[in-house]
Design a protein around this motif. Sequence first.
Motif, PDB file in Angstrom:
ATOM      1  N   ASP A  24       0.845  -1.202   0.000  1.00 18.58           N
ATOM      2  CA  ASP A  24       0.000   0.000   0.000  1.00 18.58           C
ATOM      3  C   ASP A  24       0.878   1.250   0.000  1.00 18.58           C
ATOM      4  O   ASP A  24       0.633   2.204  -0.749  1.00 18.58           O
ATOM      5  N   VAL A  25       1.906   1.237   0.861  1.00 19.83           N
ATOM      6  CA  VAL A  25       2.812   2.391   0.938  1.00 19.83           C
ATOM      7  C   VAL A  25       3.534   2.561  -0.398  1.00 19.83           C
ATOM      8  O   VAL A  25       3.640   3.677  -0.933  1.00 19.83           O
ATOM      9  N   ALA A  26       3.995   1.449  -0.964  1.00 21.67           N
ATOM     10  CA  ALA A  26       4.722   1.527  -2.235  1.00 21.67           C
ATOM     11  C   ALA A  26       3.837   2.051  -3.365  1.00 21.67           C
ATOM     12  O   ALA A  26       4.332   2.619  -4.333  1.00 21.67           O
ATOM     13  N   SER A  27       2.510   1.868  -3.230  1.00 19.76           N
ATOM     14  CA  SER A  27       1.603   2.271  -4.320  1.00 19.76           C
ATOM     15  C   SER A  27       1.108   3.712  -4.180  1.00 19.76           C
ATOM     16  O   SER A  27       0.312   4.179  -4.998  1.00 19.76           O
ATOM     17  N   LEU A  28       1.578   4.430  -3.141  1.00 16.95           N
ATOM     18  CA  LEU A  28       1.075   5.788  -2.892  1.00 16.95           C
ATOM     19  C   LEU A  28       1.605   6.801  -3.897  1.00 16.95           C
ATOM     20  O   LEU A  28       2.778   6.771  -4.267  1.00 16.95           O
ATOM     21  N   ALA A  29       0.736   7.729  -4.279  1.00 15.48           N
ATOM     22  CA  ALA A  29       1.160   8.908  -5.020  1.00 15.48           C
ATOM     23  C   ALA A  29       1.698   9.943  -4.017  1.00 15.48           C
ATOM     24  O   ALA A  29       1.532   9.778  -2.803  1.00 15.48           O
ATOM     25  N   LEU A  30       2.285  10.997  -4.523  1.00 10.14           N
ATOM     26  CA  LEU A  30       2.751  12.069  -3.648  1.00 10.14           C
ATOM     27  C   LEU A  30       1.550  12.620  -2.853  1.00 10.14           C
ATOM     28  O   LEU A  30       0.509  12.935  -3.430  1.00 10.14           O
ATOM     29  N   GLY A  31       1.711  12.692  -1.536  1.00 10.46           N
ATOM     30  CA  GLY A  31       0.616  13.209  -0.707  1.00 10.46           C
ATOM     31  C   GLY A  31      -0.487  12.192  -0.461  1.00 10.46           C
ATOM     32  O   GLY A  31      -1.573  12.556   0.012  1.00 10.46           O
ATOM     33  N   GLY A  32      -0.206  10.912  -0.757  1.00  7.29           N
ATOM     34  CA  GLY A  32      -1.235   9.884  -0.655  1.00  7.29           C
ATOM     35  C   GLY A  32      -1.590   9.534   0.790  1.00  7.29           C
ATOM     36  O   GLY A  32      -0.792   9.734   1.709  1.00  7.29           O
ATOM     37  N   GLN A  79       9.198  10.100   1.438  1.00  6.11           N
ATOM     38  CA  GLN A  79       9.371  10.701   0.109  1.00  6.11           C
ATOM     39  C   GLN A  79       8.036  11.031  -0.548  1.00  6.11           C
ATOM     40  O   GLN A  79       7.905  12.038  -1.244  1.00  6.11           O
ATOM     41  N   ARG A  80       7.042  10.151  -0.313  1.00  7.86           N
ATOM     42  CA  ARG A  80       5.717  10.412  -0.895  1.00  7.86           C
ATOM     43  C   ARG A  80       4.932  11.415  -0.041  1.00  7.86           C
ATOM     44  O   ARG A  80       3.814  11.771  -0.380  1.00  7.86           O
ATOM     45  N   ARG A  81       5.492  11.802   1.084  1.00  7.79           N
ATOM     46  CA  ARG A  81       4.784  12.640   2.065  1.00  7.79           C
ATOM     47  C   ARG A  81       3.412  12.036   2.367  1.00  7.79           C
ATOM     48  O   ARG A  81       2.382  12.700   2.356  1.00  7.79           O
ATOM     49  N   GLY A  82       3.459  10.706   2.620  1.00  9.87           N
ATOM     50  CA  GLY A  82       2.235   9.942   2.815  1.00  9.87           C
ATOM     51  C   GLY A  82       1.769   9.960   4.256  1.00  9.87           C
ATOM     52  O   GLY A  82       2.504  10.344   5.171  1.00  9.87           O
ATOM     53  N   ARG A  83       0.535   9.568   4.444  1.00 15.18           N
ATOM     54  CA  ARG A  83      -0.038   9.470   5.791  1.00 15.18           C
ATOM     55  C   ARG A  83      -0.802   8.161   5.932  1.00 15.18           C
ATOM     56  O   ARG A  83      -1.466   7.730   4.983  1.00 15.18           O
ATOM     57  N   ILE A  84      -0.719   7.565   7.112  1.00 17.01           N
ATOM     58  CA  ILE A  84      -1.482   6.340   7.388  1.00 17.01           C
ATOM     59  C   ILE A  84      -2.466   6.641   8.511  1.00 17.01           C
ATOM     60  O   ILE A  84      -2.058   7.052   9.607  1.00 17.01           O
ATOM     61  N   PHE A  85      -3.751   6.465   8.222  1.00 12.68           N
ATOM     62  CA  PHE A  85      -4.804   6.618   9.233  1.00 12.68           C
ATOM     63  C   PHE A  85      -5.285   5.213   9.639  1.00 12.68           C
ATOM     64  O   PHE A  85      -5.132   4.266   8.881  1.00 12.68           O
ATOM     65  N   ALA A  86      -5.880   5.120  10.800  1.00 16.35           N
ATOM     66  CA  ALA A  86      -6.530   3.873  11.207  1.00 16.35           C
ATOM     67  C   ALA A  86      -7.614   4.243  12.195  1.00 16.35           C
ATOM     68  O   ALA A  86      -7.513   5.265  12.875  1.00 16.35           O
ATOM     69  N   SER A  87      -8.681   3.437  12.236  1.00 18.09           N
ATOM     70  CA  SER A  87      -9.738   3.818  13.182  1.00 18.09           C
ATOM     71  C   SER A  87     -10.693   2.670  13.442  1.00 18.09           C
ATOM     72  O   SER A  87     -10.702   1.669  12.737  1.00 18.09           O
ATOM     73  N   THR A  88     -11.476   2.806  14.497  1.00 18.82           N
ATOM     74  CA  THR A  88     -12.647   1.964  14.707  1.00 18.82           C
ATOM     75  C   THR A  88     -13.816   2.904  14.982  1.00 18.82           C
ATOM     76  O   THR A  88     -13.631   4.021  15.461  1.00 18.82           O
ATOM     77  N   LEU A  89     -15.011   2.435  14.653  1.00 21.28           N
ATOM     78  CA  LEU A  89     -16.220   3.224  14.926  1.00 21.28           C
ATOM     79  C   LEU A  89     -16.750   2.942  16.324  1.00 21.28           C
ATOM     80  O   LEU A  89     -17.181   3.841  17.041  1.00 21.28           O
ATOM     81  N   ARG A  90     -16.732   1.667  16.714  1.00 18.65           N
ATOM     82  CA  ARG A  90     -17.474   1.225  17.892  1.00 18.65           C
ATOM     83  C   ARG A  90     -17.009   1.885  19.182  1.00 18.65           C
ATOM     84  O   ARG A  90     -17.802   2.122  20.089  1.00 18.65           O
ATOM     85  N   SER A  91     -15.718   2.175  19.267  1.00 15.73           N
ATOM     86  CA  SER A  91     -15.176   2.689  20.531  1.00 15.73           C
ATOM     87  C   SER A  91     -15.344   4.203  20.670  1.00 15.73           C
ATOM     88  O   SER A  91     -14.952   4.778  21.671  1.00 15.73           O
ATOM     89  N   ARG A  92     -15.929   4.846  19.659  1.00 16.68           N
ATOM     90  CA  ARG A  92     -16.031   6.312  19.736  1.00 16.68           C
ATOM     91  C   ARG A  92     -17.098   6.751  20.733  1.00 16.68           C
ATOM     92  O   ARG A  92     -18.071   6.031  20.965  1.00 16.68           O
TER      93      ARG A  92
END
Length: 313
Positions: A211-219, A241-254
């Motif tokens: 997934d990281v390798a497939s990112l575009a710039l700012g992905g 280098q891609r200035r990428g970001r990784i998010f993660a979350s769950t709904l139930r615990s909010r």
Amino acid sequence: VRAAVVKDGDVVVEDRPDPVAGHGQLLVAVRAAGLNAADLAQVAGRYPAPPGVPPDILGMELAGEVAAIGEGVFRFAPGDRVMAVVGGGAQAEMALVNELEAMPVPARLDWQHAGGFPEAFTTAHDALFTQCRLGLGDRLCIHGAAGGVGMAAVQLGVAAGARVVATARREEHWPALAALGALPVAPERAGAAGPFDVVLELVGGAGLADDVASLALGGRICVLSVNSGARAEVHLGTLMQRRGRIFASTLRSRILEEKAAAARGVEARVLPLVDADRVRVPVFATFGLDEAPAAYAAFGAGGKLGKIVLVTE
Ligand SMILES: NC(=O)c1ccc[n+]([C@@H]2O[C@H](COP(=O)([O-])OP(=O)(O)OC[C@H]3O[C@@H](n4cnc5c(N)ncnc54)[C@H](OP(=O)(O)O)[C@@H]3O)[C@@H](O)[C@H]2O)c1
């Protein structure tokens, strides 16, 4: 009321006392309630229900008719058709829903489709738009696209003007994904179809390095599943280098306020697409509430395309 409950690691259908609506709550006569992977994790003892919901009655989404309201309820009244993501207790003839979690059911949706709507579309909308800020013309890749969240995300991505690549490990699922407007590819071929501005990871850790390798710039990547593993090794140099970001979350615990905000987002931006028949709820199979054990077995067997939904008589 009849309810699908967890008992010694199994699903059984039993009678339970009728719930009573407290302050701010709707008592809902449930007509349909979708199954989710989290329900199976709860049955296996790996995902206990959060405080404030029945600890052993399964189900995190429902649609039904308001039967009674507690004090301090302003928006909905008895007889209204509502649907909601809830913390638990949805797979029963009666369930409690906080008014803030509830959405009106569009006239176009019958009960079985309404029962399969809330979790998949709320999760997909929150991940793609609230977290990853998917925009017009973005290149989007969805891994695990044949499931409930995946098929919702494909449709929302297409509706938002993104170019959508959808991976599913079973080739027999590809025509349905193509019919929704995505380019279906095998999971290991996704990189060749990139680069991507947004990657929705609905399978798990095994794919994260790719997934990281497939990112575009700012992905941006959003991780919502650990099906293929909870650990991953990624190339941080590539991510930088891609200035990428990784998010993660769950709904139930909010907390309730955050769940309410997610529901308002879906109401404002997704329900109009349902009304216009531009997105459809992908229901693969329905079972009666008394057939809940068979429904869970079918979910666990894999190979479905979209949602499995329990319906009450
Ligand atoms: N974090 C959150 O807030 C949140 C909310 C909702 C869902 N989720 C998670 O997101 C994921 C998707 O949810 P869903 O409701 O769409 O589930 P789903 O309907 O069960 O779909 C899962 C899809 O992923 C595929 N899959 C499973 N394991 C795989 C593997 N190892 N390799 C490749 N494909 C695999 C399945 O294919 P097969 O049919 O071939 O098995 C299926 O098409 C689940 O893991 C769920 O727990 C997270």
